[in-house]
Design a protein around this motif. Structure first.
Motif, PDB file in Angstrom:
ATOM      1  N   HIS A   1       0.832  -1.195   0.000  1.00  0.00           N
ATOM      2  CA  HIS A   1       0.000   0.000   0.000  1.00  0.00           C
ATOM      3  C   HIS A   1       0.865   1.242   0.000  1.00  0.00           C
TER       4      HIS A   1
ATOM      5  N   VAL B   1      -3.192   2.252   5.827  1.00  0.00           N
ATOM      6  CA  VAL B   1      -4.171   1.180   5.684  1.00  0.00           C
ATOM      7  C   VAL B   1      -5.272   1.435   6.687  1.00  0.00           C
TER       8      VAL B   1
ATOM      9  N   SER C   1      -7.048   0.882   1.731  1.00  0.00           N
ATOM     10  CA  SER C   1      -6.085   1.912   2.119  1.00  0.00           C
ATOM     11  C   SER C   1      -6.550   3.282   1.672  1.00  0.00           C
TER      12      SER C   1
ATOM     13  N   ASP D   1      -4.873   5.146  -0.154  1.00  0.00           N
ATOM     14  CA  ASP D   1      -4.453   5.416  -1.529  1.00  0.00           C
ATOM     15  C   ASP D   1      -5.494   4.967  -2.547  1.00  0.00           C
TER      16      ASP D   1
ATOM     17  N   THR E   1      -6.868   1.864  -2.943  1.00  0.00           N
ATOM     18  CA  THR E   1      -6.803   0.498  -3.433  1.00  0.00           C
ATOM     19  C   THR E   1      -7.317  -0.468  -2.392  1.00  0.00           C
TER      20      THR E   1
ATOM     21  N   ARG F   1      -6.596  -4.457  -1.510  1.00  0.00           N
ATOM     22  CA  ARG F   1      -5.706  -5.546  -1.867  1.00  0.00           C
ATOM     23  C   ARG F   1      -6.106  -6.800  -1.115  1.00  0.00           C
TER      24      ARG F   1
ATOM     25  N   SER G   1       1.319   2.503   6.264  1.00  0.00           N
ATOM     26  CA  SER G   1       0.979   1.758   5.048  1.00  0.00           C
ATOM     27  C   SER G   1       1.447   0.308   5.085  1.00  0.00           C
TER      28      SER G   1
END
Lengths: 673, 599
Positions: free
Chosen positions: A339, A343, A359, A361, A363, A365, A666
């Motif tokens: 990330h 998170v 996260s 950002d 995304t 995952r 992250s």
């Protein structure tokens, strides 16, 4: 002799003096008073003066003895009166006027002659007598020698008297005993005999004696309150010596800093050094100190206090050894990196093979737990607030909240049949307009997202948390800003959404389904409300007594709830026990971001912005009489802080005693036992 | 049941704290006295406010327990105070009518009160009174130093009485060798004596003109003083009675005039003590024949026709032995400290304090002035106490020391070397005997040297008769001989037991240690893996963590307590650190100075 007598009784009561006077009343000259004496002298003098005047008149005895009678009575008689012998005194023959005139003319001394009618004779005045007469006529004193203006000689002794004494004779009362006085005397005598009047005794000293006796055993305390002896003054230390070691003397700088202190904090006594005995001065506060001690003794409330001389170790509660409570996560075993932003949320797949993370950002995952491999990445473009795996093993779908949308993603795991089912479920056939809840349809819409091949639930406010029901069909979302429609429950199979049919109190923070029963927990900032969904009733209100609740987790058995707060406190509620926290633990110095229970092990954890996660042992006994046992086990460190945030989420592995933590740095970490 | 004593309307019944505690104004109303009289009563009866659990009337009141108030109410002193108050009105009235004669008469017959029963009530046993004697002694010593001031109602008589009481007390302590510690502080001289197992500490101000302050209510202090004087009088009486000395002592008027009261008192003791000690012995011997020695003595007395007031050498021996049995070890120690020393005080040293301290530790002392037992020129003087920059004429046969030497020797219980205390030198620091250096965590240098000297002295000195090993072993035999009394035997036995215990414990410890080593080895082999794991982690961190975790489960109250304890520890530690730092600085400064000098 009188004087001598009078001198004797110098200071006798007036009473006695009276008595004395009375007794010696025969010779009243014996009176000692000056007053009386003067009186006496005065009276004798005056008597003398009277005698003198008499004698001067009686120098020549008058021939006639008739006395002071009118002479007219003898006018026609031949005699003028009688002499001493009683014979008649014959009148002289009358001279005729002429003869008498001639005689007066002849006799040069005739003018001196005066006719005395009373004695019937002529008297020739002497020179002295004429002089006297002349002086009298002039209004002067008859005798020339007499000086009317002679200097005044005060013969009276004004000892105590206001007035010169009167001439009055001694009154009778002075010579007889006073009745009243004798009465008074009798009274006094009686009073003395009765002991009413006491004479001055010699002052006796305060008598000391053997107060406590010889035996010290007679210790009969009076039936009084317990006596609290005054605390003894503090004994002086080395620094109070007149000649202390040099290290006890404060330096000048230190003394100066004392001036800057508050008066209460200032040291009461500043050590001083005197090199010899003779140079010690008097202590200036000696009296003041003594006085203050006195005040302490009689004005200060005295309370018997137990001296706390406790070993601080003994204060710690007796807890079972941590070794006995194993296994629990201890060390960081794996780290999942990939990330690029903090998170915000993680979720573990029910089998424990996969872990999903969302996260900042944008995304989502999916990682393999045991290897740390990232399997899939979804780019959602916006910060992912929450991710949640469906609790059903055969339905590998993931709910993700992104802004005001909730996406239900198909992860693509599982065998073909499961995939088919999942895909089927995630298809919205005909947009069914829900007829019974119009207001809901206006604020929420079920949409098909083509890009990610999933369902998009468009909410009207940002969604902060998602929670699945244990059966995997229902899904609750919380929008803190949603007011009356803040909490919604969605049914995936029917693509239906309904509002929570209760009135909302306060700002909702999070919501949880009961793990076994149809009970729903809603955590607001202050309280946790527990609703029965079937009966549509409020069951309980848990009063957290916290300032701001941040997270909530329910024990797998369902009767215990933990609540984390933003002031770093963790509350454990035993719902059977009370609606107040059974235990409040102040463990974190910063906000608690999340709390979690393990599904099978008696473990729970809290993670906080101070970059730590605490792992606790939380044993719940089947016996209702036994309280849950809470033992702090471990502090897990490893995350670093960024933007003032530390560990944001923590989740237990469903099978193993492992803990996943998601940090603001992250990274996701796995702690194993 | 009958009627209740006091009717309480229903619902108004007072219970709990409201019924048990009253405020001060309520108490005054209850007692029907003025505030000043109430204060006096409180002081005399030793009544103090108490802290109720719940303050019914509010926080800004002082509360008295109702039982305390009743305790005052039932005292005859209260009635006496009322009587005095009424009597004062009479005097005032007579004065207002200018009847001076009557006023004078009334004044001379004013009612007074005695405090003996109050003292008895407050202190049922003598030991109770001794326990609370610290404050009375300090106060009386202070007032003995004050000037008499009319304005403040401090009378000459009162001051004289205080001085007399002080001297009597000091004479007793000195005579019975009960003084234990002396400390010269800036505030005055602290003395600590041990009487009947009670440690009594008092402060005597330095013999200087005292500073009088205005912000002090002397009425309160004088009330306290009144009680203290009475208490001390009775205590002194009891103590003198225990010594078989008549109280109040009659002093030599010549010595009294020379203000050598203490010496006069000791002379009085000498005269009285000997005769009084003799009497019971004579009586005892005539009654029982169990002790042969005494009957022998009686025979000897009869034969030799020993004069009663000047007993012979044998008498002295017996007397000493008799008193020895009563005394404990510490007293014996103190008694022999300055033995065989003749000490002379120079003009400038504080005479009163030293005349008290030196005889208390067995020394013979004289001073410069009239009435002194021996003059300065006496050859047998071993020490002269001097407090001046230089000493002009010096006798070679004696040592000239500063007064601090006496006090330091007394506190150390050994005769310290005199070099450091010579005339004109800065004496070594005077340390407080009341401080436990180990507990404090910091030991001043001079304390260390004194400790070494003490250890050296202990090795030097022959074993003390009461402490030697042979005596310890043979105590039973000695008892058979009737040589030592029973109490002493018990003491010795106790000591022996203690030593045995200590020895046993030591052996046990040794065994434990041996066992431990082996067991630890076994465990470690079993838990090898675990320990390795443990080792990987930061040890310090884990220690801190465990500390934190255990604190987590404490209740709030206990947590606060633990925190307070920790803070206190920290404060102590800081203080010690500060002292150490100062010492380092001083040493550094001295070093640099030396270097400068060398250069």
């Amino acid at each position: 002799m009188n004087h001598q007598e009078s001198q004797r009784p110098e200071k006798v009561n007036p009473l006695e003096m009276r008595d004395l006077g009375f007794i010696e009343s025969g010779n009243n000259d014996g009176l000692d008073d000056n007053h009386d004496q003067d009186e006496l002298a005065d009276s004798s003098q005056s008597r003398q003066a009277v005698d003198e005047s008499d004698s001067s008149e009686d120098e020549v005895a008058p021939r006639n003895t008739i006395g002071d009678v009118p002479l007219e009575w003898y006018k026609d008689e031949k005699h003028i009166g009688y002499d001493i012998a009683g014979k008649k005194i014959k009148k002289k023959e009358r001279q005729d006027k002429l003869d008498s005139f001639l005689a007066s003319a002849d006799d040069s001394k005739n003018w001196r002659k005066i006719y005395d009618e009373y004695n019937d004779e002529e008297v020739e005045l002497t020179k002295e007598e004429t002089k006297l007469i002349r002086r009298l006529l002039k209004g002067k004193a008859p005798h020339a020698e007499f000086d009317p203006y002679a200097p005044y000689v005060d013969w009276f002794k004004w000892d105590d008297a206001k007035h010169p004494l009167s001439n009055a004779p001694e009154p009778k009362r002075r010579f007889i005993p006073s009745k009243w006085e004798s009465k008074k005397v009798v009274e006094y005598v009686r009073a003395i005999r009765k002991g009413l009047i006491k004479f001055d005794k010699p002052k006796e000293e305060p008598r000391l004696y053997l107060l406590w006796g010889d035996d010290s055993s007679s210790a009969d305390r009076t039936k009084h309150l317990a006596y609290i002896p005054p605390p003894k003054p503090k004994l002086p230390g080395h620094e109070e010596s007149y000649n202390p070691s040099l290290e006890y003397l404060p330096t000048q700088e230190e003394i100066n800093t004392y001036q800057l202190m508050y008066e209460e904090d200032r040291p009461k006594f500043i050590p001083k050094r005197f090199t010899s005995f003779r140079s010690i001065p008097a202590y200036e506060n000696a009296i003041k100190d003594s006085f203050e001690r006195c005040l302490d003794l009689y004005l200060c409330p005295r309370v018997r206090k137990k001296r706390i001389n406790i070993d601080p170790e003994s204060l710690k509660p007796k807890l079972p050894s941590r070794k006995d409570l194993r296994p629990y996560p201890v060390t960081c075993y794996l780290e999942y990196r990939g990330h690029e932003g903090a998170v915000l949320s993680i979720s573990v797949e029910p089998s424990g093979q996969w872990i999903a993370s969302g996260s900042k950002d944008g995304t989502v995952r999916i990682w393999e737990v045991e290897t740390g491999r990232c399997l899939r990445v979804w780019e959602l473009g916006e910060a992912v607030q929450h991710v949640a795996w469906n609790p059903l093993l055969e339905l590998p779908i993931l709910a993700v909240s992104v802004g005001s949308d909730v996406l239900i993603l198909n992860t693509g795991f599982g065998n073909e049949e499961q995939q088919r089912k999942a895909k089927e479920l995630l298809q919205i056939g005909t947009p069914t307009s829900s007829d019974d809840s119009d207001d809901i349809s206006s604020v929420l819409s079920w949409l098909q997202d083509e890009k990610h091949d999933c369902i998009r639930l468009r909410h009207f406010r940002t969604v902060s948390s998602i929670e699945w029901h244990r059966k995997g069909d229902y899904l609750s979302t919380v929008m803190p800003a949603g007011e009356s429609r803040a909490i919604l429950i969605h049914q995936l199979s029917k693509k239906l959404t309904q509002r929570l049919p209760f009135k909302h109190h306060g700002l909702p923070v999070s919501s949880v389904f009961h793990p076994t029963r149809s009970i729903f927990f809603v955590a607001t900032k202050k309280n946790v409300r527990v609703y029965d969904l079937l009966r549509q009733k409020l069951i309980k209100k848990l009063e957290t007594q916290l300032r701001e609740v941040s997270s909530i987790a329910v024990h797998p058995a369902g009767d215990n709830v933990i609540v984390g707060s933003k002031e770093g406190k963790l509350c454990w509620f035993d719902m059977d026990l009370s609606s107040k926290p059974y235990k409040t633990l102040k463990c974190h110095p910063k906000d608690i971001t999340n709390v979690a229970f393990h599904r099978s092990y008696p473990l729970f954890a809290s993670c906080s912005d101070d970059c730590t996660a605490y792992v606790f042992h939380g044993m719940v006994y089947a016996d209702l009489n036994q309280n849950p046992l809470i033992v702090p086990l471990e502090i897990l460190r490893g995350h670093t802080s960024s933007d003032g945030r530390g560990v944001i989420d923590c989740k237990f592995h469903p099978r193993q005693p492992w803990l996943f933590t998601a940090g603001a740095d992250s990274s996701i970490k796995l702690y194993c036992h | 049941m009958g009627k209740p004593k006091h009717y309480q309307p229903p619902g108004k019944k007072k219970e709990g704290n409201a019924a048990r505690y009253v405020t001060r104004s309520q108490a005054i109303k209850l007692l029907q006295v003025s505030l000043s009289d109430f204060r006096k009563l409180c002081i005399h009866k030793g009544v103090f406010p108490r802290e109720p659990k719940k303050k019914v009337k509010g926080n800004h009141h002082t509360y008295y327990h109702l039982k305390d108030v009743m305790y005052i109410l039932h005292d005859p002193l209260l009635e006496k105070f009322r009587e005095i108050r009424a009597y004062k009105k009479k005097i005032k009235k007579a004065k207002a009518k200018k009847n001076d004669e009557l006023a004078r008469l009334l004044l001379s017959r004013a009612p007074s009160y005695k405090l003996d029963m109050v003292i008895r009530d407050r202190y049922p046993t003598f030991v109770d009174a001794l326990r609370d004697l610290d404050d009375p002694l300090t106060m009386v010593h202070l007032f003995a130093m004050l000037p008499a001031i009319d304005r403040l109602k401090i009378e000459v008589k009162c001051i004289h009485n205080c001085r007399r009481l002080c001297h009597e007390w000091q004479a007793y302590i000195s005579r019975t060798h009960k003084l234990r510690k002396v400390f010269v502080a800036v505030k005055g001289i602290y003395y600590q004596a041990e009487v009947e197992g009670q440690k009594i500490t008092w402060l005597a101000p330095h013999a200087r003109q005292q500073v009088l302050t205005d912000d002090v209510d002397f009425n309160v202090m004088l009330t306290f003083l009144e009680f203290y004087e009475a208490l001390l009088g009775f205590v002194n009486f009891q103590l003198y009675h225990s010594m078989n000395v008549k109280y109040p002592p009659i002093l030599d008027p010549r010595l009294e005039a020379l203000a050598a009261d203490l010496y006069a008192l000791s002379r009085y003791f000498d005269a009285n003590y000997k005769t009084s000690v003799q009497e019971p012995q004579v009586a005892g011997s005539s009654i029982s024949e169990q002790e042969q020695e005494e009957s022998n003595l009686r025979l000897a007395q009869l034969q030799r026709q020993l004069p009663a007031n000047e007993p012979g050498a044998l008498m002295h021996l017996v007397q000493d032995a008799a008193s020895e049995t009563e005394e404990d070890e510490a007293t014996r120690d103190c008694k022999n400290l300055f033995q065989n020393m003749k000490i002379f005080l120079s003009r400038e040293v504080p005479r009163e304090s030293l005349l008290f301290v030196i005889p208390a530790f067995g020394g013979i002392v004289s001073w410069e002035g009239d009435g002194a037992p021996f003059a300065e020129a006496d050859d047998s003087i071993t020490h002269q106490i001097v407090d001046r920059p230089t000493q002009g004429h010096v006798y070679l046969s004696r040592e000239y020391v500063q007064p601090q030497w006496i006090y330091d020797s007394v506190n150390a219980r050994i005769i310290l070397p005199t070099e450091a205390y010579m005339v004109g030198r800065d004496p070594p620091p005077h340390l407080s005997p009341f401080v436990d250096n180990e507990a404090e965590g910091y030991v001043p240098d001079y304390a260390k040297t004194i400790k070494e000297l003490q250890a050296a002295a202990k090795n030097d000195v022959q074993p003390f008769p009461g402490m030697g090993n042979d005596v310890l072993d043979n105590s039973q035999n000695m008892l058979a001989e009737g040589y030592i009394s029973r109490t002493e035997a018990m003491e010795a036995a106790e000591k022996k037991q203690k030593m045995m215990l200590l020895e046993k414990q030591y052996h046990d410890d040794l065994k434990m240690e041996l066992q431990d080593v082996s067991s630890i080895n076994k465990q470690s082999s079993a838990e090898d893996m675990e320990s390795k794991e443990e080792l990987l982690r930061d040890v310090q961190q884990s220690a801190m963590d465990s500390e934190d975790l255990s604190r987590l489960m404490m209740s709030r109250k206990k947590r606060g307590l633990a925190k307070a304890i920790e803070m206190n520890k920290q404060r102590k530690k800081d203080h010690v650190e500060k002292l150490k730092e100062r010492k380092r600085n001083i040493e550094a400064a001295q070093k640099s100075e030396k270097k400068h000098k060398k250069a």
